[in-house]
Design an enzyme around this catalytic site. Sequence first.
Site, mmCIF file in Angstrom:
data_model
loop_
_atom_site.group_PDB
_atom_site.id
_atom_site.type_symbol
_atom_site.label_atom_id
_atom_site.label_comp_id
_atom_site.label_asym_id
_atom_site.label_seq_id
_atom_site.Cartn_x
_atom_site.Cartn_y
_atom_site.Cartn_z
ATOM 1 N N HIS A 82 0.853 -1.193 0.000
ATOM 2 C CA HIS A 82 0.000 0.000 0.000
ATOM 3 C C HIS A 82 0.886 1.240 0.000
ATOM 4 O O HIS A 82 1.837 1.328 0.777
ATOM 5 C CB HIS A 82 -0.888 0.026 1.249
ATOM 6 N N ASP A 161 -15.127 2.457 6.933
ATOM 7 C CA ASP A 161 -14.089 3.422 6.544
ATOM 8 C C ASP A 161 -14.590 4.359 5.449
ATOM 9 O O ASP A 161 -14.326 5.556 5.487
ATOM 10 C CB ASP A 161 -12.814 2.706 6.082
ATOM 11 N N ARG A 168 -14.911 12.619 7.512
ATOM 12 C CA ARG A 168 -13.661 13.305 7.901
ATOM 13 C C ARG A 168 -13.309 14.389 6.892
ATOM 14 O O ARG A 168 -12.838 15.474 7.260
ATOM 15 C CB ARG A 168 -12.507 12.282 7.980
ATOM 16 N N SER A 183 -7.732 3.914 9.018
ATOM 17 C CA SER A 183 -8.434 3.915 7.733
ATOM 18 C C SER A 183 -7.689 3.035 6.731
ATOM 19 O O SER A 183 -8.270 2.147 6.087
ATOM 20 C CB SER A 183 -8.528 5.365 7.247
ATOM 21 N N LYS A 187 -8.643 -1.415 5.594
ATOM 22 C CA LYS A 187 -8.844 -1.948 4.236
ATOM 23 C C LYS A 187 -7.830 -3.057 3.942
ATOM 24 O O LYS A 187 -8.141 -4.054 3.297
ATOM 25 C CB LYS A 187 -8.727 -0.815 3.211
HETATM 26 N N1 URA Z 1 -5.750 7.045 2.731
HETATM 27 C C1 URA Z 1 -6.762 6.398 3.334
HETATM 28 O O1 URA Z 1 -7.201 5.353 2.886
HETATM 29 N N2 URA Z 1 -7.268 6.923 4.458
HETATM 30 C C2 URA Z 1 -6.817 8.064 5.019
HETATM 31 O O2 URA Z 1 -7.311 8.467 6.038
HETATM 32 C C3 URA Z 1 -5.772 8.728 4.365
HETATM 33 C C4 URA Z 1 -5.239 8.189 3.220
#
Ligand code: URA
Length: 440
Positions: A82, A161, A168, A183, A187
């Site tokens: 990621h 999320d 947010r 967050s 995932k």
């Molecule tokens: N990427 C994400 O998936 N979540 C965040 O809060 C910031 C970057």
Amino acid sequence: MRATDIIEKKRDGGELTAGEIRWFVDGYTRDEIPDYQAAAWLMAVFLRGMSARETLDLTQAMADSGDRLDLSPVIPYAVDKHSTGGVGDKVSLVVLPLVAAAGVPVAKMSGRGLGFTGGTIDKLESIAGYRVQLSDEDFMQQVRDYGIVLCGQTKSLAPADGKLYALRDVTGTVPSLPLIASSIMSKKLAAGANAIVLDVKVGKGAFMKGVDEARALAQIMVGIGVGAGREMVALLSDMNQPLGYAVGNALEVREAIDALRGDGPPDLREHCLVVGGHMVRLGRQDTRAGALDEAIAELADLMDNGGGLAKFRELVSAQGGDVSMIDDPDRLPRARLVEDVPAGADGFVAEVDALTVAQASLELGAGRARKSDPVDPAVGVVVRCKVGDRARADDPLFTIHANDEAMLARARELLRQAVRFSESRPQPLPAFYDTLYKEA
Ligand code: URA
């Protein structure tokens, strides 16, 4: 339980229990807790922070809010990567085929670009016919048949999320380390990997502007991963200047193909080999000293002998894409207007501001301000210099690819401000600032 009690406890600096966090996340996901209470809670978390234990509990609650992918029937030990998002970051397009070509299966779900950062899914969609949405059955079958999948994230993956992130975004609570870390990691945990390589970007074109801040985020994410039983590596990598040269969807696919032909920009090559090397080492659970260097050398061979490119072709074909665009990248979407921007002065390049380059690319239509905005696959910017290079006034520093004269003019203006010169040669920027390891 009452939402107000949980909000007040966090507001007053208390530590929430796992049960309280899960109750709140579940209630919000099911629309039983309204946005205004979730917004108050997010602000309390933003201001008061969270302990490592609370952050892990929040991550697990979000990961459990939808389906958790079980990759074990097709990949006994799955490795994922990621990136926290950057400018010109086409690393997944290069690294996934390389790692799969080395025999380590990869099944990755990626996102779209939002704001100044690009997204792998938008890039892949510049290949005609490429299907980014796969059914669960097709996803699993493709891993079985080809050892590689690169598709969009399903809505059923960590839906909490999705909702919390949207809230947010409009409540000033995005830049909170526990909220960002939970967050991202919710995932990743839901996507089923056993080991995860995090590429945490640092600099002007990244979320995290400084190395200390990026390290703090990386440490929290590594802590979450280890707490959830995953093996973790986090790289802190430079994002002050764009990665590689190309910024823009089809332009980046083209550059990824160059890299897979062993002919890409040197910084992109180094970056991909290191990220991929860690993935291969983790995927093979190879703990020998020297395993990382061996994996990197193996991937370098796959870059130079076309093995990675053949795998990319296989991926594109499996997902319905037009492979003739891979064989002949001139067939990828191309912009109507192509214009060079000269340096305008003699000197050494001291800065190529990734954020300004990204803004120029956005002006051209390569990215989106809102999730629903369309993107133009053909447009973008090719940066023709790196920090430390010498430039003469007439040298082209950028090439703009545009489909609209007014957009081109705005991008040109921005790009003129993106570069700073110095009289003496500055040090080139490092590819990486640090690496964090932690095995579960
Ligand atoms: N990427 C994400 O998936 N979540 C965040 O809060 C910031 C970057």
